[in-house]
Scaffold this active site. Structure first.
Site, short mmCIF file in Angstrom:
data_model
loop_
_atom_site.label_atom_id
_atom_site.label_comp_id
_atom_site.label_asym_id
_atom_site.label_seq_id
_atom_site.Cartn_x
_atom_site.Cartn_y
_atom_site.Cartn_z
N SER A 214 49.45 52.11 54.52
CA SER A 214 50.76 51.94 53.98
C SER A 214 51.54 53.03 54.61
O SER A 214 51.37 54.13 54.61
CB SER A 214 50.81 51.92 52.51
OG SER A 214 52.03 52.13 51.99
N SER B 133 54.81 53.25 53.21
CA SER B 133 55.77 53.68 52.11
C SER B 133 55.75 54.98 51.74
O SER B 133 56.94 55.46 51.65
CB SER B 133 55.36 52.80 50.92
OG SER B 133 55.57 51.52 51.17
N THR C 191 51.75 46.28 46.66
CA THR C 191 51.58 45.56 48.13
C THR C 191 50.34 44.55 47.86
O THR C 191 49.74 44.60 46.71
CB THR C 191 51.48 46.51 49.28
OG1 THR C 191 51.37 45.62 50.53
CG2 THR C 191 50.18 47.27 49.30
N LYS D 89 50.59 41.60 44.19
CA LYS D 89 52.00 41.32 43.87
C LYS D 89 52.26 40.01 42.53
O LYS D 89 52.83 40.43 41.73
CB LYS D 89 52.83 41.05 44.89
CG LYS D 89 52.97 42.10 45.95
CD LYS D 89 53.92 41.54 47.07
CE LYS D 89 54.14 42.44 48.16
NZ LYS D 89 55.00 42.23 49.41
N GLY E 144 54.49 30.01 56.69
CA GLY E 144 53.59 30.46 55.76
C GLY E 144 54.12 30.28 54.39
O GLY E 144 55.11 29.81 54.03
N ALA E 145 53.02 30.19 53.46
CA ALA E 145 53.52 29.75 52.02
C ALA E 145 52.52 30.67 51.10
O ALA E 145 52.37 30.30 49.92
CB ALA E 145 53.16 28.26 51.91
N GLY E 146 52.46 31.98 51.40
CA GLY E 146 51.68 32.98 50.67
C GLY E 146 52.79 33.71 49.87
O GLY E 146 53.95 33.23 49.54
N ARG F 296 50.03 23.59 50.06
CA ARG F 296 50.39 25.14 49.46
C ARG F 296 51.86 25.02 49.75
O ARG F 296 52.68 25.41 48.99
CB ARG F 296 49.67 26.02 50.07
CG ARG F 296 49.86 27.35 49.49
CD ARG F 296 48.78 28.37 50.22
NE ARG F 296 49.12 29.64 49.42
CZ ARG F 296 48.44 31.02 49.95
NH1 ARG F 296 47.92 30.96 51.19
NH2 ARG F 296 48.76 32.11 49.10
P1 NDP Z 1 49.21 35.76 51.66
O1 NDP Z 1 47.68 36.18 51.88
O2 NDP Z 1 49.67 35.62 50.44
O3 NDP Z 1 49.46 34.59 52.69
C1 NDP Z 1 49.07 34.34 53.97
C2 NDP Z 1 49.90 33.38 54.64
O4 NDP Z 1 49.49 33.32 55.94
C3 NDP Z 1 49.41 31.90 54.21
O5 NDP Z 1 50.57 31.09 54.07
C4 NDP Z 1 48.29 31.49 55.13
O6 NDP Z 1 48.29 30.18 55.20
C5 NDP Z 1 49.08 32.06 56.37
N1 NDP Z 1 47.89 32.28 57.36
C6 NDP Z 1 46.94 33.45 57.55
N2 NDP Z 1 46.27 33.16 58.82
C7 NDP Z 1 46.94 32.23 59.23
C8 NDP Z 1 46.49 31.78 60.54
N3 NDP Z 1 45.59 32.23 61.52
N4 NDP Z 1 47.25 30.51 61.10
C9 NDP Z 1 48.06 30.13 60.06
N5 NDP Z 1 48.40 30.59 59.26
C10 NDP Z 1 47.83 31.53 58.79
O7 NDP Z 1 49.94 37.03 52.67
P2 NDP Z 1 51.46 37.48 52.32
O8 NDP Z 1 52.34 36.46 52.01
O9 NDP Z 1 51.55 38.40 51.25
O10 NDP Z 1 51.96 38.29 53.55
C11 NDP Z 1 52.07 37.75 54.57
C12 NDP Z 1 52.54 38.87 55.96
O11 NDP Z 1 53.82 39.27 55.50
C13 NDP Z 1 51.47 39.99 55.88
O12 NDP Z 1 51.36 40.11 57.28
C14 NDP Z 1 52.31 41.00 55.41
O13 NDP Z 1 51.79 42.21 55.86
C15 NDP Z 1 53.90 40.74 55.74
N6 NDP Z 1 54.71 41.30 54.97
C16 NDP Z 1 55.58 42.19 55.34
C17 NDP Z 1 56.51 42.83 54.74
C18 NDP Z 1 57.63 43.67 55.25
O14 NDP Z 1 58.21 44.49 54.79
N7 NDP Z 1 57.78 43.71 56.73
C19 NDP Z 1 56.58 42.69 53.23
C20 NDP Z 1 55.68 41.68 52.63
C21 NDP Z 1 54.57 40.98 53.51
P3 NDP Z 1 46.99 29.15 54.35
O15 NDP Z 1 47.83 29.02 53.01
O16 NDP Z 1 46.91 27.66 55.06
O17 NDP Z 1 45.91 30.02 54.23
#
Ligand code: NDP
Length: 291
Positions: free
Chosen positions: A22, A24, A69, A73, A135-137, A164
């Site tokens: 991190s 931060s 982080t 979250k 992405g949908a995380g 998702r």
């Molecule tokens: P999550 O684990 O909640 O979600 C991950 C997402 O990435 C899902 O939608 C997943 O798809 C997708 N994914 C993972 N691997 C692959 C792949 N090989 N191909 C396609 N899709 C993939 O993670 P977060 O949403 O919390 O974080 C996402 C990113 O954002 C991280 O890299 C994090 O570091 C970055 N981030 C940056 C911030 C900044 O301040 N710059 C702040 C917050 C986050 P599926 O649902 O299909 O598994």
């Protein structure tokens, strides 16, 4: 949890797992320097499911504010007593603090951090534009409400696991023009493409619907690195000219947390400028053309 408490310093922390990477602590220390504030900002690894206990210990140590982080979250949002509208909508919190009555309050500054970096720092106009987020995380959920508040013509969500993406869109579609799109069917070019997947953490690139990137497309990767990210390298090969990684978002979301905790607005440009030039950075910065 073990750390030495520095006398006279305001204690803040970031929690997650892993946490060693991190940035931060250094960003918050740069902010604190601007105000001559003595700040102790600790990185603390916390196992999922144990956040409430860790927060209780931090509060008992006099902690003022906590950043959260991956992967905590959602847990942070669920245990908070008071939530901002953004946390209530997204179900994810990255900024915690305690109110005067001792209640745990939660905010999510990721969306404001992203939009500030796009609009103020990069000079983009989002109203009326065609946006696509990969992405949908948790990160996508955190930023979509703020992106929709900027009134784009359309925000499409593409995710490897389409169910998702559909669930995410169902949560937020009342807020604006938000649709799911498949990852493997051609789509019209978009004005702004945002990578909110975690694929880059494993040096992978998410599948992109064919046709969305042109030389006019702005490409933003929430991921950041000391070298060009795999996603930015990929879109450059597809012809993109305008691209930026998520370091600016990281600094801007930190600035909003700092404001929440200390009531002081730090200046961010000088903190971004302190990002050390690293191997490969010249290639990445040639690629980034600011408007
Ligand atoms: P999550 O684990 O909640 O979600 C991950 C997402 O990435 C899902 O939608 C997943 O798809 C997708 N994914 C993972 N691997 C692959 C792949 N090989 N191909 C396609 N899709 C993939 O993670 P977060 O949403 O919390 O974080 C996402 C990113 O954002 C991280 O890299 C994090 O570091 C970055 N981030 C940056 C911030 C900044 O301040 N710059 C702040 C917050 C986050 P599926 O649902 O299909 O598994």
């Amino acid at each position: 949890m073990q750390f030495l408490r520095l006398a006279g310093a305001t204690l803040c922390a970031v929690v997650g797992k892993p946490i060693a990477h991190s940035r931060s602590p250094s960003i918050h220390r740069f902010f604190a320097e601007q105000f001559g504030m003595a700040l102790q900002y600790e990185r603390i690894e916390v196992q999922p499911g144990t956040l409430a206990k860790a927060l209780e210990q931090l509060h008992n140590s006099g902690c003022h504010g906590v950043n959260v982080t991956v992967p905590l979250k959602e847990e942070a949002s669920s245990i908070a007593h008071e939530r901002t509208a953004c946390v209530a909508l997204s179900g994810a919190a990255n900024t915690l603090w305690w109110t005067d009555t001792g209640a745990l309050a939660a905010d999510n500054t990721d969306g404001t951090g992203l939009v500030t970096d796009l609009v103020r720092n990069w000079g983009l106009e989002l109203a009326g534009k065609n946006l696509l987020i990969l992405g949908a995380g948790g990160a996508a959920a955190g930023v979509i409400p703020t992106l929709l508040a900027a009134k784009p013509a359309l925000l499409q969500v593409v995710n490897r696991n389409q169910a998702r993406a559909e669930a995410l869109v169902a949560r937020f579609e009342a807020l604006g023009a938000l649709h799911v799109a498949p990852s493997n069917c051609p789509l019209a070019p978009v004005d702004l493409l945002i990578n909110a997947t975690s694929a880059g953490l494993r040096r992978q690139v998410p599948e992109l619907p064919p046709g969305i990137v042109t030389t006019a497309t702005y490409c933003y990767d929430l991921g950041y690195a000391n070298v060009e990210t795999p996603f930015l390298r990929h879109v450059r090969k597809l012809g993109a000219v305008y691209a930026r990684d998520g370091f600016g978002m990281l600094v801007e979301q930190a600035a909003r947390s700092f404001e929440r905790w200390h009531g002081l607005t730090p200046e961010t440009a000088s903190v971004m400028a302190r990002r050390l030039p690293q191997k490969g950075a010249s290639e990445a910065s040639r690629f980034e053309i600011r408007t």
